[in-house]
Write a protein that holds these residues in place. Sequence first.
Motif, short mmCIF file in Angstrom:
data_model
loop_
_atom_site.label_atom_id
_atom_site.label_comp_id
_atom_site.label_asym_id
_atom_site.label_seq_id
_atom_site.Cartn_x
_atom_site.Cartn_y
_atom_site.Cartn_z
N ARG A 188 -3.62 11.25 -4.08
CA ARG A 188 -2.21 10.97 -3.81
C ARG A 188 -1.80 9.57 -4.21
N MET A 189 -2.71 8.84 -4.86
CA MET A 189 -2.45 7.43 -5.15
C MET A 189 -2.38 7.14 -6.64
N VAL A 190 -1.97 5.93 -6.93
CA VAL A 190 -1.66 5.52 -8.29
C VAL A 190 -2.88 5.56 -9.21
N TRP A 191 -4.09 5.33 -8.68
CA TRP A 191 -5.25 5.19 -9.55
C TRP A 191 -5.72 6.51 -10.14
N THR A 192 -5.16 7.63 -9.68
CA THR A 192 -5.46 8.91 -10.32
C THR A 192 -4.31 9.34 -11.23
N HIS A 249 0.81 -1.21 0.00
CA HIS A 249 0.00 0.00 0.00
C HIS A 249 0.85 1.27 0.00
N ALA A 250 1.90 1.30 0.81
CA ALA A 250 2.73 2.51 0.90
C ALA A 250 3.40 2.85 -0.43
N SER A 251 3.68 1.84 -1.23
CA SER A 251 4.35 2.08 -2.51
C SER A 251 3.40 2.62 -3.57
N LEU A 252 2.12 2.72 -3.26
CA LEU A 252 1.14 3.24 -4.21
C LEU A 252 0.88 4.73 -4.02
N GLN A 253 1.65 5.36 -3.14
CA GLN A 253 1.49 6.79 -2.88
C GLN A 253 2.45 7.59 -3.76
N LYS A 254 1.96 8.69 -4.32
CA LYS A 254 2.78 9.52 -5.20
C LYS A 254 3.81 10.31 -4.39
N ASP A 255 5.04 10.27 -4.84
CA ASP A 255 6.09 11.11 -4.27
C ASP A 255 6.21 12.34 -5.15
N PRO A 256 5.82 13.53 -4.66
CA PRO A 256 5.84 14.73 -5.52
C PRO A 256 7.23 15.12 -5.99
N THR A 257 8.27 14.59 -5.35
CA THR A 257 9.65 14.92 -5.76
C THR A 257 10.23 13.88 -6.70
N TRP A 258 9.46 12.83 -7.00
CA TRP A 258 9.99 11.75 -7.84
C TRP A 258 10.21 12.27 -9.26
N PRO A 259 11.41 12.03 -9.84
CA PRO A 259 11.74 12.65 -11.14
C PRO A 259 11.09 12.00 -12.35
N HIS A 260 10.51 10.79 -12.19
CA HIS A 260 9.94 10.11 -13.37
C HIS A 260 8.51 9.66 -13.08
N PRO A 261 7.60 10.59 -12.82
CA PRO A 261 6.23 10.21 -12.47
C PRO A 261 5.48 9.54 -13.61
N GLU A 262 5.99 9.68 -14.84
CA GLU A 262 5.30 9.04 -15.96
C GLU A 262 5.44 7.52 -15.93
N TYR A 263 6.48 7.02 -15.25
CA TYR A 263 6.73 5.58 -15.23
C TYR A 263 6.48 4.93 -13.87
N SER A 264 6.67 5.68 -12.80
CA SER A 264 6.53 5.13 -11.46
C SER A 264 6.20 6.25 -10.49
N LYS A 313 -15.61 11.66 -15.10
CA LYS A 313 -14.97 12.90 -14.65
C LYS A 313 -13.58 12.66 -14.06
N GLY A 314 -13.15 11.42 -14.07
CA GLY A 314 -11.84 11.10 -13.54
C GLY A 314 -11.81 10.75 -12.07
N ARG A 315 -12.96 10.75 -11.42
CA ARG A 315 -13.03 10.40 -10.00
C ARG A 315 -12.99 8.89 -9.83
N VAL A 316 -12.22 8.41 -8.87
CA VAL A 316 -12.19 6.98 -8.56
C VAL A 316 -13.45 6.64 -7.78
N VAL A 317 -14.30 5.80 -8.35
CA VAL A 317 -15.59 5.49 -7.72
C VAL A 317 -15.72 4.02 -7.33
N THR A 318 -14.74 3.22 -7.66
CA THR A 318 -14.83 1.79 -7.33
C THR A 318 -13.89 1.41 -6.20
#
Length: 646
Positions: A590-594, A382-397, A606-611
């Motif tokens: 803050r998570m991967v599904w967005t 679960h913790a690895s599914l959180q976005k790091d705003p400083t991560w240099p390659h957000p397009e891949y991970s 609308k891009g909202r995670v509903v499931t």
Amino acid sequence: MTATRPRAASFDHDRLKSAIAKANIPTLLPVLYQLTGDEQWLQARYRPTRTRGMEEHSDGGLPSHVRDEIRAATVKAVLAWADGRPPAVPAPNSDVLVELMTLSMGEPVPGEYEPMVAENMDIRPAPRRHVAETGSAPFVVVIGAGVSGLTASKYLKDAGIDHVVLEQSARIGGTWRENRYPGCGVDTPSYLYSFNWFRRNWTRHFGRREEVERYLEDLARHYNLLPSIRLGVKAIKASWHETARRWVVRVREADGTEQEIAANCVITAVGQLNVPKVPDIPGMDEFEGPLFHSAEWPDSLDLHGRSLAVIGTGASAMQIVPAVVDEVASLTIYQRSPQWIASNANYFQSVSSDVHWLMEHIPYYYEWYRFRLSWVFNDRIHASLQKDPTWPHPEYSLNAVNDSHRAYFTRYLVDQLEGREDLIAQALPTYPPFGKRMLLDNGWFKALLRPHVELVTRPAAGLTPHGVRDADGFVRPADAVVMATGFDAHRPIHVEIIGRSNKSLKEIWGDDEAEAYLGITTPGFPNLFFMYGPNTNLGHGGSFIFLAERQIRYIVDALCTMTEQGIETIECRPEVNERYNRALDEAHSRMVWTHQGMDTWYRNSKGRVVTNMPWRILDYWKITRTANLADFHVEWVIPSTESVGR
């Protein structure tokens, strides 16, 4: 956590030794400690290495001579226990349990998990609620007899709450009855996708549909749930009667006749994945061969020597393709987007008689084996599914750990498709791992390498009488087409439900804006509860059976409290629902599904995670332990002025 001794006549010492030789070492270690209390087994020499990926890690990464030492000591300890010596640590205290959890996993397991694990292992079982003898217990209508509906029936019965389960089909089982396509089965281990209070000697580590369906049927018979289930009865509409404070559910019998059932409460247990999502592809009415959704696989379909087109590469397609690849003459797969795939050596493996024997005869083995599965398949990532705003390659991970996952899964994909650079380019996802449900390799990559299999990365744009046309206009022949295109999950309730002020649930939710407090209840609909409702899908992994138990325990707690306090209706407060869903949306942001680099059925138009649920399993366990009536508008029992019969 109980340790029931086997009868001496059935306890075979030689059988013990042979079974222990095949045991999972990280599972044996806490068993050994509980039996002996010897802290020697907590020392670094015996600590397993960390389990990688989703593997079983049976040897614990320990040298053979250390494994032999652990096995020999376990045989000795079990024999002493069978001869009458009580376990030294039958109920580990909090600190010891955390240490044993960490020992078994070969990595730190946070102490905050201890209360949930203690409850699941029956070390400190959760109190079971029962309606007060003097109270006026509610009558409940449950819609659906799949996993959720059967779980609801079991818990309602245990609580002494009168109820009826309405099932539109002629048999129980829900998705495990409906989805009959080749290869259909669980992608959660069988010993986790089951109830710890109804155990089964599973034939496979990942059960096939037929075995799961039998398991549910056996459960219903064992707990005598069938008298409460009405088969062949479809719920058409549920309406709230304001004056009588009752729900009236209109149903249609198998012969077409209709009637009404009055109830104090309604539980919808129809799930998110029950209505097939069929794309509107031009030419569908022109295609002359079998054309169907994967959930509607024809029983009589013969694919031998025929060409098959599979539209989609999600979970269903991944099970279908390896199951039919040896039967068809040609197989064309139309991929919208590639999937991340994990290896699991046990996917096709049968559960050995040794494992069955260990589960039945060795104290605590079942509990620790199940704990290991739950940690690997639940909150661990679960913790690895959180976005790091400083991560240099957000397009891949998303972050450093997620990037290591990407490297690990990429290596596996490249190894499996070695020498086929074209397939590697087609099958390698560009979005972060776990952005879509992680799938297990059940022979998918091997199937792609077969000479009569083609992976097409352009969408199916149309059908001809005898083929499928891709977006470039190229037509490939097809004798049959299966649409493995998922389900209409954005509208999880497909029964007309009318609440207060004559407003329908569809009117409030629209086509894809479903939301509910805890995924269980929503304002404007008193005494209405959802199971597998909005935002309760486990996107990060885990067993939905556990979630179903959490939801019905919460509902039963509410119903028992209502009975005890003379409460007739409870209705979620709008501000409570709004606050919960605002926190839910913030967590999802803050998570991967967005992540914007992918398309997923988890999000609405609308891009909202509903499931999906953004919380950890642990978080949901905490917030559903009891129903806090401060979250609800409450109405107490008053003499009824309107009579509505059942």
